[in-house]
Design a protein around this motif. Structure first.
Motif, PDB file in Angstrom:
ATOM      1  N   TYR A   1     -18.345 -33.144 -28.220  1.00 22.39           N
ATOM      2  CA  TYR A   1     -19.624 -32.449 -28.034  1.00 22.39           C
ATOM      3  C   TYR A   1     -20.519 -33.246 -27.072  1.00 22.39           C
ATOM      4  CZ  TYR A   1     -24.246 -30.560 -29.045  1.00 22.39           C
ATOM      5  OH  TYR A   1     -25.494 -30.018 -28.918  1.00 22.39           O
ATOM      6  N   ASP A   2     -20.622 -34.548 -27.297  1.00 21.48           N
ATOM      7  CA  ASP A   2     -21.463 -35.402 -26.448  1.00 21.48           C
ATOM      8  C   ASP A   2     -20.959 -35.422 -25.005  1.00 21.48           C
ATOM      9  OD1 ASP A   2     -23.070 -36.016 -28.618  1.00 21.48           O
ATOM     10  OD2 ASP A   2     -22.133 -37.979 -28.977  1.00 21.48           O
ATOM     11  N   ILE A   3     -19.639 -35.486 -24.835  1.00 22.94           N
ATOM     12  CA  ILE A   3     -19.054 -35.511 -23.484  1.00 22.94           C
ATOM     13  C   ILE A   3     -19.316 -34.195 -22.768  1.00 22.94           C
ATOM     14  CG2 ILE A   3     -16.859 -35.539 -22.219  1.00 22.94           C
ATOM     15  CD1 ILE A   3     -15.917 -37.620 -24.384  1.00 22.94           C
TER      16      ILE A   3
ATOM     17  N   TYR B   1     -11.480 -33.954 -17.839  1.00 26.46           N
ATOM     18  CA  TYR B   1     -10.446 -33.164 -18.493  1.00 26.46           C
ATOM     19  C   TYR B   1     -11.024 -32.408 -19.690  1.00 26.46           C
ATOM     20  CZ  TYR B   1      -6.377 -31.984 -21.282  1.00 26.46           C
ATOM     21  OH  TYR B   1      -5.450 -31.308 -22.033  1.00 26.46           O
ATOM     22  N   ILE B   2     -11.812 -33.105 -20.498  1.00 25.31           N
ATOM     23  CA  ILE B   2     -12.423 -32.476 -21.675  1.00 25.31           C
ATOM     24  C   ILE B   2     -13.296 -31.308 -21.252  1.00 25.31           C
ATOM     25  CG2 ILE B   2     -14.163 -32.830 -23.492  1.00 25.31           C
ATOM     26  CD1 ILE B   2     -12.940 -35.682 -23.806  1.00 25.31           C
ATOM     27  N   PHE B   3     -14.110 -31.501 -20.228  1.00 23.38           N
ATOM     28  CA  PHE B   3     -15.000 -30.421 -19.788  1.00 23.38           C
ATOM     29  C   PHE B   3     -14.198 -29.249 -19.231  1.00 23.38           C
ATOM     30  CE2 PHE B   3     -17.923 -28.131 -17.070  1.00 23.38           C
ATOM     31  CZ  PHE B   3     -19.010 -27.993 -17.914  1.00 23.38           C
ATOM     32  N   GLU B   4     -13.138 -29.539 -18.481  1.00 19.87           N
ATOM     33  CA  GLU B   4     -12.299 -28.470 -17.930  1.00 19.87           C
ATOM     34  C   GLU B   4     -11.644 -27.668 -19.053  1.00 19.87           C
ATOM     35  OE1 GLU B   4      -9.671 -30.513 -15.271  1.00 19.87           O
ATOM     36  OE2 GLU B   4     -11.229 -30.779 -13.753  1.00 19.87           O
ATOM     37  N   GLN B   5     -11.169 -28.343 -20.077  1.00 19.27           N
ATOM     38  CA  GLN B   5     -10.565 -27.636 -21.214  1.00 19.27           C
ATOM     39  C   GLN B   5     -11.609 -26.764 -21.910  1.00 19.27           C
ATOM     40  OE1 GLN B   5      -7.517 -27.932 -20.197  1.00 19.27           O
ATOM     41  NE2 GLN B   5      -6.763 -28.143 -22.264  1.00 19.27           N
ATOM     42  N   TYR B   6     -12.801 -27.288 -22.077  1.00 19.88           N
ATOM     43  CA  TYR B   6     -13.887 -26.542 -22.696  1.00 19.88           C
ATOM     44  C   TYR B   6     -14.234 -25.311 -21.852  1.00 19.88           C
ATOM     45  CZ  TYR B   6     -18.428 -25.449 -24.704  1.00 19.88           C
ATOM     46  OH  TYR B   6     -19.486 -24.796 -25.286  1.00 19.88           O
TER      47      TYR B   6
END
Length: 95
Positions: A74-76, A48-53
């Motif tokens: 940032y790490d994720i 989810y975090i990467f998709e939002q980014y």
């Protein structure tokens, strides 16, 4: 840390699922890792975090939304980039 437990799939999974896994593996015997519920939850969060980014949200916005530090986000993002890059390389090699 919990002790790793090895189980026979046919003893804990429905037969149709065992058959589908066997077919996916080409009938070979294999040792599979099944992530814990906690690990699955973390994997979903990271995706989810990467998709939002990828949609253009800043790491600060994402961190505020899900109550994590900017450094953790940032790490994720970095870990997901690396994982996706390695997956792409692996897929390209098979083509």
């Amino acid at each position: 840390m919990a002790k790793k437990q090895h189980v026979n799939a046919k003893d804990v999974l429905p037969l149709n699922l065992v058959e589908a896994i066997s077919e996916a593996l080409g009938g070979r015997t294999a040792y599979l890792w099944v992530p814990s519920a906690r690990a699955l939850s973390r994997m979903e969060r990271d995706r989810y975090i990467f998709e939002q980014y990828a949609r253009g949200y800043s790491q600060e916005e994402i961190a505020d939304e899900i109550f994590l530090s900017v450094r953790t986000v940032y790490d994720i993002v970095a870990r997901e980039r690396r994982r996706r890059h390695l997956e792409k390389l692996s897929t390209d090699e098979k083509s």
